[in-house]
Design a protein around this motif. Structure first.
Motif: not given
Length: 273
Positions: A115-122, A124-127
């Protein structure tokens, strides 16, 4: 003699018979006593056998006691082994429980990590999407590589698209705004060139002359200088400044003889004569 006999006590009636049978009795006793040594001799083997039996019984008893002691020791060892096995079984069960707990914790941790990785990926994508308009991009201008801001590139391309769609007034206005906002941009000489052409297309020849001179004098290393000199000469011709046009064209041929603009300048010079 008669007196001695008279003094003897009277004897029982059976005494005579005993007296008569005494020799036979003595003979019988003698015979009986004769076999006593043999009978006594025969008794020794029986005593040894009994002793052997007793010894054997003693050994058997000792062996039984030893066996019982050994069995007791083995029973104790078996009990100890059973206790050890029971302890081991308990330890195994405890380990199973701990492993199950660890697996549960690991599954929970794995889910949390995913979940953390998914949030970080999201994030990063948003950023990245947010930063994309701000990150410099590589472009090719006049055969050279440059780095410009995305907004800078977009503004230039928008103005150029207006020129290509024959919206010369809109293109001229956008190129002026671009040069005011990005005076040091690698696109500046290009924007200056297309601004001059936008003014020429609108028949604003004097403003176009100023714009072409601005590129020729302001951007000495630009690849657009030969074309700008040709455009300047065209404006001078439209303004009936033929002598100035000839000088511009001749300068173009002399300074940039290998350019395509120089070939066009030669044709124009021939016509102007």
């Amino acid at each position: 003699m008669m007196q001695h006999n008279a003094m003897e006590a009277p004897r029982p009636a059976g005494f005579a018979r005993l007296r008569r049978g005494a020799p036979a009795l003595l003979l019988s006793l003698g015979l009986g006593l004769a076999w006593l040594p043999q009978a006594h001799a025969d008794m020794f083997p029986d005593n040894e056998a009994r002793r052997a039996i007793l010894d054997l019984r003693g050994q058997i008893a000792q062996n039984q006691q030893a066996n019982q002691a050994q069995l007791a020791q083995q029973a104790q060892q078996i009990q100890q082994i059973r206790s050890s096995l029971l302890d081991l079984a308990n330890q195994i069960e405890q380990l199973k429980t701990e492993i199950a707990q660890l697996r549960g914790q690991q599954d929970t941790t794995t889910r949390q990590l995913n979940n953390t990785i998914a949030k970080v990926a999201a994030s990063q994508k948003d950023l990245s999407q947010r930063m994309a308009p701000l990150e410099p991009v590589a472009v090719q201008i006049g055969g050279k590589s440059y780095t410009v801001q995305p907004a800078e590139k977009a503004a230039y391309e928008q103005a150029l698209a207006a020129f290509r769609s024959s919206d010369f007034a809109g293109a001229g206005s956008q190129f002026k705004s671009f040069l005011a906002q990005y005076p040091s941009s690698p696109y500046a000489s290009e924007a200056q060139y297309w601004l001059a052409n936008s003014l020429y297309a609108q028949k604003q020849y004097k403003d176009a002359v100023t714009a072409f001179n601005g590129l020729i004098n302001g951007y000495p290393g630009s690849s657009r200088i030969p074309e700008s000199m040709l455009g300047l000469a065209n404006c001078q011709v439209e303004l009936r400044e033929v002598r100035a046009a000839r000088l511009t064209l001749q300068k173009l041929v002399n300074n940039y003889p290998q350019s395509e603009a120089a070939q066009a300048a030669k044709d124009r010079l021939a016509k102007l004569r």
